[in-house]
Every structure is written in C-alpha cells, then in structure tokens.
Write an enzyme that holds these catalytic residues in place. Structure first.
Site, mmCIF file in Angstrom:
data_model
loop_
_atom_site.group_PDB
_atom_site.id
_atom_site.type_symbol
_atom_site.label_atom_id
_atom_site.label_comp_id
_atom_site.label_asym_id
_atom_site.label_seq_id
_atom_site.Cartn_x
_atom_site.Cartn_y
_atom_site.Cartn_z
ATOM 1 N N HIS A 32 -39.354 13.124 27.981
ATOM 2 C CA HIS A 32 -40.509 12.277 28.269
ATOM 3 C C HIS A 32 -40.976 11.479 27.054
ATOM 4 O O HIS A 32 -41.464 10.348 27.207
ATOM 5 C CB HIS A 32 -41.640 13.124 28.848
ATOM 6 N N ASP A 61 -44.972 14.278 38.497
ATOM 7 C CA ASP A 61 -45.282 15.531 37.793
ATOM 8 C C ASP A 61 -46.326 15.339 36.702
ATOM 9 O O ASP A 61 -46.874 16.297 36.165
ATOM 10 C CB ASP A 61 -44.022 16.159 37.195
ATOM 11 N N ASP A 81 -45.691 7.047 43.343
ATOM 12 C CA ASP A 81 -44.732 8.092 43.720
ATOM 13 C C ASP A 81 -44.895 8.349 45.211
ATOM 14 O O ASP A 81 -46.009 8.545 45.693
ATOM 15 C CB ASP A 81 -44.978 9.371 42.922
ATOM 16 N N ASP A 113 -43.706 4.066 48.337
ATOM 17 C CA ASP A 113 -42.375 3.775 47.810
ATOM 18 C C ASP A 113 -42.498 2.695 46.736
ATOM 19 O O ASP A 113 -43.152 1.669 46.949
ATOM 20 C CB ASP A 113 -41.455 3.306 48.937
ATOM 21 N N ALA A 114 -41.874 2.924 45.587
ATOM 22 C CA ALA A 114 -41.994 1.985 44.468
ATOM 23 C C ALA A 114 -41.462 0.608 44.818
ATOM 24 O O ALA A 114 -41.977 -0.408 44.332
ATOM 25 C CB ALA A 114 -41.261 2.543 43.242
ATOM 26 N N ASP A 132 -39.188 6.560 36.257
ATOM 27 C CA ASP A 132 -38.878 7.978 36.053
ATOM 28 C C ASP A 132 -38.406 8.561 37.386
ATOM 29 O O ASP A 132 -39.064 9.413 37.981
ATOM 30 C CB ASP A 132 -40.121 8.714 35.540
#
Length: 483
Positions: A32, A61, A81, A113-114, A132
C-alpha cells in the site's frame, strides 16, 4: 458473489477473496505504501499550494485510504468499491489496521462499479487516481485494465496528474504485465513499471508484484528525487523507490512482443492463463525504466483467443499455410490455449499425455454414424469422402487418399474433441483448483472412465455440431474465394 475469508493469526490477519490473498497485515504496508505514496508525493510536487483531489477505485479495505490521508495536502478522497461486504469489513475487522480511515471527514464512499462511476466524472477532476483492484479471475475482470478504461482514467485526470495501478507479477505473469504496460502507453499514459518483493505473496507463489506509476507527462527520475515523504512510513524511502524501477533484461525484453488489452480483444486474460513467452538468456543486465521513454508498440489483437471459433480458425489457417508440420510445428499456446484459471500449463501437459489413451475410448464407428446422420448438410464431395471413410473404418482398411477439404473437416472435429476437454477437463479427470503438484498421480495407472469422465466425452460430441457448422462456413468461404 465473491467468497470472503479473514484468517486470524497470532499477530494479525490475512484477507482472501475467492481463495486469493489480498493482504497479510504482516507486510501489507509494502504494497500500500508503494501503491499510494509515490503518486501523492509526485502530485504534491507538481501541484504546489493546491488542495489535491484523489480517487481510489477498489480498496474497500481502507488500507490505501490510510496512506492517502497521511498527506495534509489532500483535501478530498472519493472511494469507489462495488463490494459492500468488503467495505463493512473495512469498518469493523480491518479498522485497527486501516486506522479508521473509512470514517474520515475527507472521504466520500460510493458503492458502485468503478467503470460506471468514471464515465460520469468531469474531465480533469482529479490530481491523483489510484486503482487497487483484485487479481483478474475472468475476462470480465480485465475490463478495468482495458484500453478503454485507461482512456477514461486519462480524461478524469488533471493535466499532469498521476495515475497508479496495481498490476500482476512481472515474474510469473510476464506477458500479462507487459500487456498492461503497452495498454497504458496506448492510452497516452507515460507508464513507469515497478516491482516489489512482498513476502506473503512470494510464499504463495505469486512472485514479485508489479505496479505502474503513470501520467500524461513523462515521469522523470529527477522529479522522484525531489519528492518528500510524510512521516510514520513503515517501508518506503527514496532509495528503495528508485530501485523498484529496475528490471532484469530477460523480463523487460518481453514488453515488445505483446498486444494491447481492449474490450473487443481481451488479450490480458489470455496472457494470464497462458504465460507463453520464454525468457531469453541474457548477461544478467538490468533495465532502468526511469531512463526509458517509449510509446506503445501499437499491436492490436485480431481475435479473442479464448473463443472456440478463434482457435478453430487458427488450426485451419495453420493447416492451409503449412506444407510440412515437421518443419513448422504449431504453437500450442495459440492452437490449444488454457481456457480456465484453475488450469495450469502442467495440467495442460498432463492432459495432452492422456490424449492417446483418451482417443482410444472413442468409438469411431459411432462417431462416423453420428456425423453421417447429418450428411445432407455437407457439401457432396465431403459427404462422399466421409461415406468412404466410414466404410474403411468399418472394414479396417487403411485411411488414405482423403481430399484436403475432408481432411480440414476432420481436423475441425479433432479441434472440438481437444477444446471441449481443455475447457472442462474437470469433467474428464475430476480435477479441481490446487496450487501444488499432481500429488499421488502415476502416469502408469490405468484410465477407467467414471460417469464424470463419460460426460466429458459427451461434451466433445456435442461440441462437434457447432464446429461442423463453423467448418462448413469456413470451407464454403474458402471455396467461394477459390472460385
């Protein structure tokens, strides 16, 4: 729906999606920090005295958000996300590890949805975009690594803004890694690849992990030497960052041989399933990508290699253009590609080893009888040859003097037999996905067809109907061209 699993460890946790490790708290900072810190630090350098706007795609996350929020220059973060369950974990089990980042007043979360989100983004809205995403497990997943997606990302960036995305392993998925590189370049993003050793990934055989730091404006080594890092970092520093852009020449040279990943021709997933390029022996030299300035090779795929139609046409083209197969052996990675992520090159080789015994189980008389039941759909000369062939098989005569078109037809049937079993070998060999070797398998053991194996043989015959139609279409087109 994705399968989520959190493994509790003595000193932390590990998180898996569909059996694939997403992070281990013991070393997730490596991943990260390299994903986020260089991108934000470079944007801070390029846009001084500016309130930075950041978009994170994936990353529910909260660990990437944690790194972004270390920069006071970031005024706002949008996190997109589609998985609400991961976001829930981010707010509960993962909270001690992400420092409560998902509750920050600088953050807005979109459960979406991106790809849908970024279509609505105004041009030039963000100074930094970070992708990510999880490792692609099907062709659908590779749409967020397509030329079209990267072009939309480019539009959403402020001029000179930074886009950083995780990739795949340049060590174990070399062709797939460079497919991403060429696709980014084709989207007019000046990509700089980098790689890291993440111990938890290495233990599972994933290999070194790859990333891409990109911008519409070339990223210079001199710039990276000027960036400043926030406090409280656990891993990254300037020296380690600059070293991450060095690659072995044997790996780097593959980048010229791959094609671009697009929605029409999803080359990336093919490369991930079929790591086909052999690494050339070199003098152990290294390539520093901070010293390389290049554009995309522009190689566009011509077919979807994971479709049976494309494979069948490749077989026919190879047959019609090769006078002597011994002098020009076929490329099995194209003519017989792996079709499913649960299959491996070792499984493919094992399957080919079974082929001779498998074909023995086929009743040629029944196969010819089934084919001749639809003989009226075939051109007369092929129908005649097949009747003669059937009689030779029945009487045990030598199989000689077949016309080229009939040979092509039989080749198409053979491709169906091969592809049906390669697409679903689990029904033939009752195999599942595993990461190790074949275990107790002994190649000398006799093959006994179970009910599942018999189903695999039925799949082969059912597929023949489709390929008969495909073959007739192809042969008809060939005959028309010859006329």
């Amino acid at each position: 729906m994705a399968s989520l699993f959190v493994e509790q460890q003595a000193d932390g946790i590990a998180f898996y999606i569909n059996g694939d490790l997403q992070f281990d708290s013991a070393d997730e900072a490596i991943y990260h920090e390299y994903l986020v810190i260089p991108a934000i630090a470079l944007a801070k350098l390029r846009f001084p005295d500016t309130e930075l706007r950041v978009l994170i795609c994936g990353g529910g996350d909260g660990l990437a958000v944690r790194e972004v929020l270390k920069f006071s220059e970031v005024s706002h973060v949008d996190l997109v996300d589609y998985d609400s369950e991961v976001l829930e974990l981010g707010n509960t089990i993962f909270k001690p590890f992400n420092a409560g980042s998902l509750t920050s007043d600088r953050l807005t979360i979109y459960i979406q949805d991106a790809r849908d989100f970024i279509r609505e983004v105004p041009t030039g809205l963000y100074h930094v975009i970070i992708a990510d995403f999880t490792y692609p497990t099907n062709a659908e997943d590779t749409k967020v690594y397509s030329l079209e997606w990267f072009q939309q990302v480019n539009l959403a960036l402020e001029n000179g803004g930074i886009f950083c995305t995780n990739g795949v392993s340049p060590e174990t998925r070399t062709a797939g890694f460079w497919c991403l590189y060429q696709t980014l370049l084709a989207a007019e993003l000046m990509a700089k690849p980098l790689q890291l050793n993440i111990p938890s990934f290495q233990r599972l055989g994933y290999g070194n992990w790859g990333f891409f730091l990109t911008s519409q404006i070339s990223i210079e080594a001199a710039e990276l030497e000027k960036i400043t890092f926030p406090e409280n970092l656990r891993v990254i520093n300037r020296k380690k960052l600059l070293a991450a852009f060095w690659f072995d020449s044997a790996i780097a040279n593959i980048r010229h041989q791959v094609t671009i990943n697009s929605l029409q021709f999803p080359e990336l997933f093919y490369y991930l399933l079929n790591p086909s390029f052999q690494l050339e022996k070199t003098d152990n030299s290294k390539v520093n990508f901070l010293e390389i300035y290049e554009v995309s090779n522009g190689k566009i795929g011509q077919r979807n290699w994971l479709q049976l139609e494309s494979t069948a046409k490749a077989w026919l083209e190879h047959f019609t253009t090769t006078q002597n197969l011994g002098k020009n052996p076929p490329d099995l990675n194209r003519l017989l590609p792996i079709q499913h992520r649960y299959h491996s090159p070792a499984m493919q080789r094992e399957w080919l080893g079974y082929l001779q015994q498998l074909l023995v189980e086929i009743d040629l008389n029944k196969l010819m009888k089934s084919t001749l039941s639809r003989v009226q759909e075939l051109p007369p000369h092929i129908a005649r040859d097949l009747r003669n062939l059937s009689e030779k098989i029945r009487s045990g005569q030598p199989l000689t003097n077949l016309s080229p078109s009939t040979t092509q037809f039989l080749m198409l049937l053979s491709v169906t037999l091969l592809m049906a079993n390669l697409v679903a070998p689990d029904t033939v060999f009752a195999k599942g996905y595993y990461g190790g070797s074949s275990g107790d398998y002994d190649s000398s053991d006799p093959i006994i067809l179970s009910d599942r194996q018999s189903l695999g043989l039925q799949l082969m015959f059912w597929g023949a109907g489709f390929l008969v139609w495909l073959g007739l279409t192809f042969l008809s087109d060939s005959n028309s061209n010859d006329d």
